[in-house]
Design a protein around this motif. Structure first.
Motif, PDB file in Angstrom:
ATOM      1  N   LEU A  89     -55.114 -22.985  -2.667  1.00 45.79           N
ATOM      2  CA  LEU A  89     -54.162 -23.635  -1.777  1.00 45.79           C
ATOM      3  C   LEU A  89     -52.835 -23.789  -2.489  1.00 45.79           C
ATOM      4  CD1 LEU A  89     -56.346 -26.533  -0.443  1.00 45.79           C
ATOM      5  CD2 LEU A  89     -55.732 -24.470   0.770  1.00 45.79           C
ATOM      6  N   SER A  90     -52.641 -22.954  -3.460  1.00 50.72           N
ATOM      7  CA  SER A  90     -51.431 -23.097  -4.235  1.00 50.72           C
ATOM      8  C   SER A  90     -50.276 -22.548  -3.435  1.00 50.72           C
ATOM      9  CB  SER A  90     -51.575 -22.310  -5.544  1.00 50.72           C
ATOM     10  OG  SER A  90     -50.348 -22.295  -6.193  1.00 50.72           O
ATOM     11  N   THR A  91     -49.202 -23.278  -3.388  1.00 49.51           N
ATOM     12  CA  THR A  91     -48.126 -22.872  -2.502  1.00 49.51           C
ATOM     13  C   THR A  91     -46.849 -22.556  -3.251  1.00 49.51           C
ATOM     14  OG1 THR A  91     -47.685 -25.191  -2.195  1.00 49.51           O
ATOM     15  CG2 THR A  91     -48.947 -24.081  -0.499  1.00 49.51           C
ATOM     16  N   THR A  92     -46.926 -22.529  -4.553  1.00 49.11           N
ATOM     17  CA  THR A  92     -45.702 -22.221  -5.283  1.00 49.11           C
ATOM     18  C   THR A  92     -45.281 -20.802  -4.979  1.00 49.11           C
ATOM     19  OG1 THR A  92     -47.156 -21.755  -7.102  1.00 49.11           O
ATOM     20  CG2 THR A  92     -45.913 -23.794  -7.216  1.00 49.11           C
ATOM     21  N   TYR A 127     -42.057 -28.469  -5.369  1.00 47.51           N
ATOM     22  CA  TYR A 127     -42.627 -29.805  -5.418  1.00 47.51           C
ATOM     23  C   TYR A 127     -41.589 -30.875  -5.713  1.00 47.51           C
ATOM     24  CZ  TYR A 127     -46.007 -33.391  -6.054  1.00 47.51           C
ATOM     25  OH  TYR A 127     -46.717 -34.527  -5.917  1.00 47.51           O
TER      26      TYR A 127
END
Ligand code: ZN
Ligand code: ZN
Ligand code: ZN
Ligand code: ZN
Lengths: 597, 619
Positions: free
Chosen positions: A261-264, A272
């Motif tokens: 679920l990493s959204t970087t 962030y």
């Protein structure tokens, strides 16, 4: 602890599940030293290392014969560790109701009928009427420890469909922050899923009545029960994932994003730091209704413990059986009975089925049942002279003689080779001597054949007991006795004198015996005329461990009682032995029969 | 939680999100593309799916030192929590275990000392525990379900390989996915950033998680570890109970019947000296554990406990010896006080029953610095580098973080592990941490900065322990002494109720002001005076993020695995059986190298974790 006990070491423990780290090469080779990791490996004169029944790991590889299966294809013993289980059917051990596979999948591992167990002592709870003439209200009562559902304030209206009633009663209250108990503690609102997963069906479907099909919005800073919090987190991550995978479709290169679920690095989610200063929005990366730790909760928990005292708190065992791990007895809830399974068992190596029960719950029959005791020789050990000593108090430094009987379950005669180290490998070694380590054991022919044969020869007393005495002699190098499909030899053990304060474990004499049996058998009995007469040499070999007894204290009445059991029997049969011999014989026979059964 | 139901919802829910939680294209546009993409992802990320789309929830196995938690993903609770206890060591068919394993090894799945660990025994135990879980609770064929295994930070590769090998060879799951446990704890709190404080059995490990990445490199892994954990707590319980126990057993009597001595602690059989024998009598460890689990608590600073509770006499039964001890309830907070908040635990004294020397778990893996384990000749009153009190440990880790990580983590502290159950512990830790933050700010003295540069330059893990011991900024030492005026009190151990905050000398009765800020101010002023000797240089940055420490509840590591597993998220450290066994047979670890290097996979070797994404976490 009962003596003597015989365990067999399954050879699968020779093949560690992985190679020793860093060492390449075949780890399938026999490596007994692996078992001796606790203690330095005992090495025999011929350089062969022995099995050590004292090793802590031996506790995991030793099994009683009746727990072992046998794979004909691998020609090998199979223990519970080297078989693969496959579930044949599910049933409730309490109501014996067979539960279909689909129900288990949807409703979980517990009985959905009226079977509940006591949260305190795990005994079965019975439905008991409180009213006169067996009328409502009803409670669930433990007949063992007298816990009842009224202890947690639950009385039922009817004696049936208890699962649904309990679910209703244990439902979180409207505030969903828990109910106060008389002790001032807080009842964890037990989510319905705990009582029995069956109810979770109701619970989740009721939640889907909401038009939006998601949970109702929460007021700011709402406190949720753990169950509610979980459900909402679940929703939240579902949404996040759908967003992420949606995003992934548009940016195929960023598939890594799905990993966690990493959204970087994705465009539509801001970095962030930017988000940090803002209030986290639900639906974004962080869930909006985190449950912060409240000092008041801590204080309440402490006063609840203080008020209830030791006896009002749950034991570790009670707590572990309850999914919500309550601290107080008043927070325990009855548990639906765990379902059990009937399983078939396959050889892990070749996948052949070794055991297959009838799927019906009531039936104890098996379609396939390849048990080891039908293949490998059975060992039995009895006292040679029953009056001479106590299994629980073996006299140190005295010679103890035992009768080791090897029984052949096969239709072919076998030749047996027994091997032991000279000393038991424990911390305080006992001396071991087998008088006759190599001998033959007759075939397991039809009992009637033998009975008839012996009856014609000696009509007064049937069976092998009538065999001439001269066969027996307690002389090293010779067997003691032999019957139709059994042979017994004398094994001599001299336990050491133990110092004070020795561990219980080290007081027990455990004799490792390596058993090898060889026989010729027809290659394939089913081939018919062509194959007939073609014989093949086969061999079974395994380690077994015999717990002979516990070493006692040195004799208090002065010096060692001569106890010259050894001396007497080596020279010939003493008077006492002759008398006891018949009894001994009978005893070993009985044991043999029971073990075959 | 029923699987069918979950399936229904998973197919229904994303297509109709509520406006409050949805921030994308309108549902009508979204729905079709979603369903197709869901299929695509499920095909991509779960290889063994049957074609008709029944998405099987994987199993989550949390393998801990003390417990095994096993259950299906997407459920709220594991189906079973099995304790690694004496029962697990029994021989098949025996009724009891004779081997006094509690005394010699402990019944934990693995021992703290990795070098002396019998890996084979770990495999045997694990096999037995997992088999029981499958057969009695999970009731599924092990071959059919994928596994998710949470992996703690800096977990030894050797042990991990052995665990995976055991699972593959005995239970043959299609694949095993490794996920870092701090991340799972963060997920189960609904967070993306958190300071995860895992109070385990052998040690407490503090891991900052930033944007779902655990930050372990560059010394955090070393700084964030302390032996102030549950084992240490039990030692303190033994210490508390032993004098009372001896009195209850009759002080001068010979060490009683074998029934009491057998299960307790070693009694030197050769010693004829009665007093020496007495000095070796300890209460049974199981009894102590039970009392600790049931009655232990920890005193919060700001919230007073009503006197009726403080003085309530509490009876502690010790069933193994047939006696019981009665103590005031306030005494039952002492072990936690000493274990987690005392400046040092080195003076455990004669009451220490555990014979084997403690060595921090996996210390030899943390950069080849065996000096870690050797008790240093640190000056009295200064903690050893693995002996920091909890609040200090948290502070030290936050100190090492970059400003944004620290800002995010300070108000998102997540406690997990067995020790987090102790009521009051979280509140107390936060209170003391707040005092530290308010007093010391995030100032870094020139010396400390120098040391830090050294670390960065050297790139070697070995240096961390040195810095840890020597590189204490002077200012903080001052602060430390401020908080540790306890020397004189140590003589009468039962009186250091709250030793950490001596200036206020809180007595159990004192009606402590409800707002913690009051105390902080009091402390603050006194320590400001002290800081006057040193130029108190506060960086502007630290002032900006000078925040309030807050704890967030997490449903725990297992639930985190359940939540992610329920969404078919496996991470990128997925291990396939055949490949793994082949690699292990060839002498490898079998664990993919990216699992070691990637931030998502468990960072198993500290040396390899210094690059890439970790830079964001450390300044
Ligand atoms: Zn086996
Ligand atoms: Zn039932
Ligand atoms: Zn009961
Ligand atoms: Zn086979």
């Amino acid at each position: 602890m009962s003596f003597p006990t015989i365990h067999i070491s399954c050879p699968c423990s020779d093949t560690p599940s992985i190679a020793r780290h860093g060492s390449s090469g075949s780890h399938l080779a026999k490596d007994h030293s692996d078992l001796n990791a606790d203690d330095p490996a005992e090495v025999d004169d011929d350089g062969q290392s022995n099995f050590n029944p004292y090793s802590r790991r031996a506790n995991f590889s030793l099994y009683p014969l009746n727990r072992l299966l046998f794979c004909e294809d691998c020609n090998q013993i199979r223990c519970p560790r080297c078989i693969l289980d496959e579930i044949v059917s599910y049933f409730c051990p309490n109501c014996l109701f067979e539960v279909p596979n689909t129900t288990v999948k949807s409703e979980g591992n517990r009985c959905t009928r009226n079977c509940y167990s006591c949260p305190v002592c795990l005994a079965v709870l019975s439905v008991t009427a409180l009213g006169d003439e067996g009328t409502a209200p009803y409670i669930l009562l433990c007949n063992h420890c007298l816990w009842s559902s009224s202890d947690i304030g639950i009385e039922l209206d009817k004696p049936t469909s208890i699962t649904a009633q309990l679910a209703e009663k244990l439902k979180p209250s409207a505030s969903s922050t828990g109910v106060s108990t008389p002790t001032g503690g807080k009842i964890y609102t037990v989510p319905d899923t705990l009582i029995t997963p069956a109810i979770s069906g109701l619970a989740t479907s009721s939640s889907s009545y909401y038009p939006s099909r998601t949970l109702p919005p929460l007021p700011e800073g709402a406190e949720l029960s753990p169950g509610e919090f979980f459900t909402r987190l679940q929703e939240f991550y579902k949404l996040l994932k759908s967003e992420a995978s949606d995003n992934e479709d548009r940016h195929p290169n960023s598939s890594r994003l799905m990993d966690m679920l990493s959204t970087t690095g994705t465009s539509h989610l801001r970095p962030y730091n930017q988000r940090m200063s803002e209030k986290p929005k639900p639906g974004w990366a962080e869930y909006g209704h985190n449950q912060s730790v409240n000092p008041d909760d801590d204080l309440n928990a402490i006063t609840a413990i203080s008020s209830s005292g030791f006896s009002g708190t749950t034991s570790l065992r009670q707590r572990l059986t309850q999914p919500h791990c309550p601290s107080l007895l008043s927070e325990l809830v009855p548990l639906a009975a765990l379902l059990r399974t009937k399983r078939s068992k396959r050889c892990r190596t070749c996948r052949h089925i070794l055991y297959k029960p009838e799927s019906k719950v009531g039936s104890i029959r098996c379609r396939i049942r390849l048990v080891a005791m039908n293949y490998i020789p059975t060992l039995n050990i009895t006292r040679f002279d029953p009056s001479a000593f106590n299994y629980h108090n073996l006299i140190p430094l005295a010679t103890h003689q035992f009768l080791l009987t090897v029984t052949n379950p096969l239709y072919d005669p076998i030749s047996v080779h027994l091997a032991t180290p000279r000393h038991t490998p424990g911390k305080y070694p006992s001396n071991i001597t087998i008088y006759c380590p190599e001998f033959e054991v007759g075939a397991n022919t039809d009992v009637w054949d033998e009975a008839l044969a012996s009856a014609s020869g000696n009509p007064s007393s049937g069976g092998h007991r009538a065999k001439p005495r001269d066969k027996k002699s307690a002389v090293p190098g010779q067997i003691w006795d032999r019957g139709r499909n059994w042979t017994s030899v004398i094994i001599e053990i001299v336990p050491p004198a133990l110092p004070e304060g020795v561990d219980d474990k080290d007081k027990i004499v455990k004799v490792p015996v390596f058993v090898r049996s060889e026989f010729d058998t027809e290659v394939d009995r089913d081939v018919g005329e062509i194959g007939k007469g073609v014989k093949e040499r086969r061999e079974y070999a395994f380690w077994s461990s015999i717990d002979v007894g516990r070493i006692g204290k040195k004799d208090q009445d002065g010096p060692q009682r001569p106890q010259s059991l050894g001396g007497a029997s080596v020279g010939g049969l003493g008077e006492r032995e002759r008398r006891s011999e018949g009894r001994d014989r009978r005893e070993s026979e009985r044991m043999k029969r029971s073990s075959v059964r | 939680m029923s699987t069918t139901d979950t399936r229904d919802r998973s197919s229904l829910n994303p297509s109709t999100p509520t406006p409050t939680t949805y921030h994308g294209a309108p549902p009508s546009i979204r729905a079709p593309s979603l369903s197709s993409s869901a299929n695509a992802t499920s095909l991509r990320y779960t290889s063994g799916l049957s074609s008709h789309g029944i998405a099987e929830d994987p199993l989550v196995l949390e393998i801990g030192t003390k417990f095994l938690r096993a259950g299906l993903a997407n459920q709220e609770h594991p189906r079973c929590v099995l304790a690694w206890d004496k029962r697990m060591f029994k021989r098949c068919g025996d009724r009891a275990l004779l081997d006094d394993i509690v005394k010699r090894r402990g019944t934990e799945l693995w021992t703290a000392d990795m070098r002396g660990l019998d890996i084979g025994l770990v495999e045997d135990l694990l096999e037995r525990g997992v088999r029981e879980a499958y057969h009695k609770y999970l009731l599924i064929d092990s071959k059919t379900k994928k596994l998710i295994i949470p992996v703690p930070p800096l977990f030894p590769t050797k042990l991990l390989t052995s665990i995976i090998a055991t699972l593959f060879s005995h239970f043959q799951p299609p694949s095993i996915a490794l996920l870092p446990s701090p991340v799972l704890a963060t997920v189960a709190a609904g967070l993306r950033c958190a300071l995860v404080v895992d109070i385990g059995w052998y040690e407490t490990v503090v891991t900052p998680v930033y944007d779902l990445r655990p930050i372990e490199g560059r010394g955090i892994g070393v700084y964030g570890r302390s032996k102030r954990a549950v084992q240490c707590l039990r030692k303190q319980w033994v210490r508390l109970l032993t004098p009372h126990y001896r009195r209850a057993m009759g002080v001068n009597t010979a060490p009683s019947s074998s029934s009491t001595s057998r299960d307790t602690l070693p009694i030197d059989p050769d010693s004829d000296d009665e007093s020496e024998k007495v000095s070796k009598i300890f209460p049974n460890l199981n009894d102590v554990s039970e009392a600790m689990e049931r009655l232990g608590w920890c005193r919060p600073l700001s919230t007073p406990l009503p006197a009726e509770h403080t003085y309530r006499l509490t009876k502690i039964p010790l069933p193994s010896s047939g006696t019981s001890i009665t103590l005031p309830f306030s005494d039952l907070a002492l072990p936690a006080e000493r274990a987690f908040f005392a400046p040092t635990t080195e003076d455990v004294g004669p009451g220490d029953p555990v014979q084997r020397p403690f060595s921090p778990l996996f210390s030899h893996d943390s950069g080849g610095a065996p000096t870690n384990t050797i008790p240093t000749s640190a000056p009295e009153g200064y903690p050893d580098d693995d002996d920091f009190p909890l609040p200090r440990l948290l502070y030290n880790v936050l100190m090492r973080c970059t400003v944004e990580v620290r800002a995010a983590c300070l108000k998102r502290i997540v406690f997990i592990g067995g020790g987090s159950r102790i009521p009051g512990l979280q509140t107390r830790t936060l209170e003391e941490l707040q005092v530290l933050v308010d007093t010391l700010k995030w100032d870094v003295s020139p010396e400390a900065r120098l040391e830090k540069t050294k670390t960065v330059v050297s790139e070697s893990g070995a240096i961390h322990s040195e810095i840890e011991r020597e590189g204490f900024p002077q200012t903080r030492d001052e602060g430390e002494s401020q908080f540790s005026a306890h020397e004189s009190e140590e003589e009468q151990p039962y009186d250091w109720h709250i030793h950490g905050i001596s200036p206020l000398s809180i007595s159990p009765r004192s009606t402590f002001p409800r707002s913690a800020s009051l105390n902080h101010r009091g402390l603050h002023s006194s320590s400001d005076k002290n800081n006057g000797t040193q130029p108190a240089r506060e960086s502007k940055k630290s002032k900006e993020i000078y925040g309030e420490a807050k704890a967030v509840k997490s449903l725990g590591v297992w639930v985190g695995g359940s939540l992610l597993g329920g969404q078919r998220i496996q991470g990128n450290a997925v291990i396939e059986r055949e490949k793994f066994l082949k690699e292990v047979a060839a002498g490898g670890t079998g664990i993919p190298s990216h699992a070691l290097q990637n931030d998502i996979g468990p960072s198993l070797n500290q040396k390899k974790t210094g690059d890439g994404a970790h830079k964001i976490g450390i300044r």
